[in-house]
Motif scaffolding. Structure first.
Motif, PDB file in Angstrom:
ATOM      1  N   ARG A   1      -0.896   9.149  -0.310  1.00 43.35           N
ATOM      2  CA  ARG A   1      -1.065   8.762   1.539  1.00 43.35           C
ATOM      3  C   ARG A   1      -1.777   8.822   2.127  1.00 43.35           C
ATOM      4  NH1 ARG A   1       4.422   9.653   3.915  1.00 43.35           N
ATOM      5  NH2 ARG A   1       5.261  10.156   1.596  1.00 43.35           N
TER       6      ARG A   1
ATOM      7  N   GLY B   1      -6.053   1.877  -3.908  1.00 38.97           N
ATOM      8  CA  GLY B   1      -5.162   2.826  -5.595  1.00 38.97           C
ATOM      9  C   GLY B   1      -5.161   2.089  -6.533  1.00 38.97           C
TER      10      GLY B   1
ATOM     11  N   VAL C   1      -0.799   4.929  -4.371  1.00 36.12           N
ATOM     12  CA  VAL C   1      -2.022   4.813  -3.762  1.00 36.12           C
ATOM     13  C   VAL C   1      -1.724   6.279  -3.006  1.00 36.12           C
ATOM     14  CG1 VAL C   1      -0.499   3.388  -1.282  1.00 36.12           C
ATOM     15  CG2 VAL C   1      -3.690   4.261  -1.404  1.00 36.12           C
TER      16      VAL C   1
ATOM     17  N   VAL D   1      -5.658  -1.986   0.081  1.00 38.13           N
ATOM     18  CA  VAL D   1      -4.712  -0.367  -0.804  1.00 38.13           C
ATOM     19  C   VAL D   1      -4.840  -0.787  -1.655  1.00 38.13           C
ATOM     20  CG1 VAL D   1      -2.109  -0.517  -0.475  1.00 38.13           C
ATOM     21  CG2 VAL D   1      -2.602  -0.142   1.297  1.00 38.13           C
TER      22      VAL D   1
ATOM     23  N   LEU E   1      -3.435   5.798   2.413  1.00 36.68           N
ATOM     24  CA  LEU E   1      -2.901   4.948   3.228  1.00 36.68           C
ATOM     25  C   LEU E   1      -3.031   5.287   4.526  1.00 36.68           C
ATOM     26  CD1 LEU E   1      -0.804   2.301   2.577  1.00 36.68           C
ATOM     27  CD2 LEU E   1       0.606   4.105   2.316  1.00 36.68           C
TER      28      LEU E   1
ATOM     29  N   LEU F   1       1.377  -6.023   3.002  1.00 38.24           N
ATOM     30  CA  LEU F   1       1.015  -5.770   3.652  1.00 38.24           C
ATOM     31  C   LEU F   1      -0.563  -7.063   3.611  1.00 38.24           C
ATOM     32  CD1 LEU F   1       0.522  -2.121   1.216  1.00 38.24           C
ATOM     33  CD2 LEU F   1       0.386  -2.572   4.210  1.00 38.24           C
TER      34      LEU F   1
END
Length: 170
Positions: free
Chosen positions: A57, A27, A55, A23, A60, A14
């Motif tokens: 879904r 998260g 995190v 993220v 994300l 990432l």
């Protein structure tokens, strides 16, 4: 499930995509994973960056869509069969494409490897739900497993997500 745990290799990927910080911000950083077997448990050794982030879904997906949505073309290919291998499983897709994976989760029992000579697939049952509000939420990720069942608990900023997997309905 609705909560996705992302370990260090995923976080490193990432970072290369420019999404690690968003993220991590969206998260929940987790500092340990508890297991029934203490030798399988894990605790973060360095206080710097997180090694595990849970995190949701939908968050994300939203981050990926905003960053890459216009540049990604998705093509759905159905899985035709799954074969067990020494390194995990090999999934064969439509049009003759095969790929190696560590594990495969499916709700289609017709593509599962057969357990015995009966020709019937081994049934895998999967339950996933939010942690009950009446019980204190765990502060770390946890997992328990044996040869026929597993339980995974992943806390996030709102609650915790529980996943139960079993080879039989009991």
């Amino acid at each position: 499930g609705t909560v996705i745990p992302i370990w260090r290799p995923g976080l490193d990927l990432l970072e290369q995509l420019g999404l690690r910080r968003p993220v991590e911000a969206a998260g929940t950083s987790l500092d340990e994973l508890r297991c029934i077997e203490p030798s399988q448990s894990w605790t973060k050794k360095t206080p710097s960056r997180p090694s595990l982030v849970a995190v949701r879904r939908d968050r994300l997906t939203s981050l990926f869509d905003r960053r890459f949505g216009s540049r990604i073309q998705a093509i759905d290919k159905s899985v035709a069969s799954i074969q067990s291998t020494d390194a995990g499983v090999c999934a064969s897709f439509e049009h003759g494409v095969s790929e190696q994976f560590d594990a495969v989760v499916t709700t289609d029992p017709t593509i599962l490897p057969r357990d015995d000579d009966s020709g019937q697939p081994s049934l895998i049952h999967w339950w996933s739900f939010d942690w009950p509000a009446t019980v204190p939420t765990p502060d770390s990720a946890m997992e328990v497993w044996d040869h026929a069942s597993a339980a995974f608990i992943v806390p996030n900023d709102e609650s915790a997500r529980v996943s139960l997997v079993a080879r039989n309905e009991m």
